[in-house]
Scaffold this active site. Structure first.
Site, PDB file in Angstrom:
ATOM      1  CE  LYS A  54      36.250  39.778  20.926  1.00  0.00           C
ATOM      2  NZ  LYS A  54      36.183  38.242  20.412  1.00  0.00           N
ATOM      3  CG  ASP A  81      39.717  37.042  20.509  1.00  0.00           C
ATOM      4  OD1 ASP A  81      41.074  36.062  20.897  1.00  0.00           O
ATOM      5  OD2 ASP A  81      38.886  36.864  20.369  1.00  0.00           O
ATOM      6  CE  LYS A  83      39.241  33.033  19.609  1.00  0.00           C
ATOM      7  NZ  LYS A  83      39.242  34.215  19.100  1.00  0.00           N
ATOM      8  CG  ASP A  86      52.790  31.214  11.448  1.00  0.00           C
ATOM      9  OD1 ASP A  86      53.749  30.428  11.056  1.00  0.00           O
ATOM     10  OD2 ASP A  86      51.846  32.136  10.189  1.00  0.00           O
ATOM     11  CB  THR A 140      32.848  28.881  23.173  1.00  0.00           C
ATOM     12  OG1 THR A 140      32.963  30.355  22.197  1.00  0.00           O
ATOM     13  CG2 THR A 140      33.892  28.997  23.772  1.00  0.00           C
ATOM     14  NE  ARG A 231      26.943  38.059  18.393  1.00  0.00           N
ATOM     15  CZ  ARG A 231      27.107  36.959  17.630  1.00  0.00           C
ATOM     16  NH1 ARG A 231      26.517  36.838  16.588  1.00  0.00           N
ATOM     17  NH2 ARG A 231      27.800  35.652  18.636  1.00  0.00           N
TER      18      ARG A 231
END
Length: 251
Positions: A54, A81, A83, A86, A140, A231
């Site tokens: 990603k 990613d 997002k 618009d 999330t 992570r």
């Protein structure tokens, strides 16, 4: 021509077939770093324990599209990613440019509405029919009190279901949602779309800024098609070993 892999993600390595059922097909490693060098170090450290990476707003803002081109050229698959959210024309133009980069998946915000979602899907199909457009439902990091602050009534699940239905009805091949909602999404909307779940943490890991978290095994069992892990892998002493440990949980 790109070969189509299980679950619909196209391979960027011509002539290479992946075994169906390979748990690596379900794992996306998040490159949430600020430099191409750091990203490349992670990819090298993970090695063949992951196929898809990603690239989000942090890395893309710092390094731009060349990093994406480099990852694709190296045979990795990219989940872009960013997002997009618009007006329809602007989102369609952005999706066309992303498709030209060779990314396998990208995100738009479901809250952009029917016209924007359809514009994104149509642009993807016209440029690269294999490109998967995913609609982000509820981040999330948000819980119901957060939704109330921005004027959204009802539960997180209600909002995820509403936005997912809108997205699938307008051609999106998948949605992004917490694994906590995956089981209900499958029950209500069926199996003919992908569910990508961020906020996945191996047992014993901290939750960080995520509010709705499950383990990798729980997420897949709930109906997730793909899990996004950052992570816990990228900051591990041995990223490849951590990735393999996660693969063993979702095999």
């Amino acid at each position: 021509m790109q070969a189509i892999l299980p679950h619909g993600i196209p391979s960027n390595t011509p002539g290479k077939d992946r075994r169906k059922g390979d748990p690596r097909e379900k794992l996306i490693v998040a490159l949430d770093v600020s430099t191409a060098a750091a990203a490349q170090q992670i990819v090298a450290a993970v090695g063949d324990s992951a196929l898809t990476y990603k690239v989000g707003m942090q890395l893309y803002t710092a390094e731009g599209p060349q990093l994406v081109r480099d990852l694709v050229a190296s045979g990795r698959r990219v989940f872009l990613d960013l997002k997009y959210h618009d007006i329809p024309n602007t989102v369609a133009a952005a999706v066309r440019e992303a498709a030209k980069l060779g990314v396998s998946m990208l995100t738009v915000h479901a809250a952009g509405g029917r016209k924007m979602l359809r514009a994104a899907v149509d642009a993807a199909r016209a440029t690269n029919p294999a490109l998967i457009v995913l609609a982000v439902t509820v981040l999330t990091s948000l819980d119901e009190s957060d939704l109330g602050e921005i004027g959204v009534q009802g539960t997180v699940l209600d909002e995820v279901l509403r936005l997912s239905g809108l997205s699938v009805a307008n051609g999106c091949q998948g949605i992004v949602a917490s694994a906590r909602e995956a089981s209900t999404l499958r029950t209500k909307l069926g199996k003919d779309f992908a569910i990508v779940t961020p906020g996945v943490r191996p047992a014993g890991s901290g939750h960080g800024d995520q509010a709705r978290v499950l383990t990798p095994a729980e997420a897949i069992a709930a109906g997730a098609s793909y899990i996004v892990v950052g992570r816990p892998i990228t900051e591990a002493a041995d990223p490849a070993a951590e990735a393999r440990a996660i693969l063993s949980q979702i095999a």
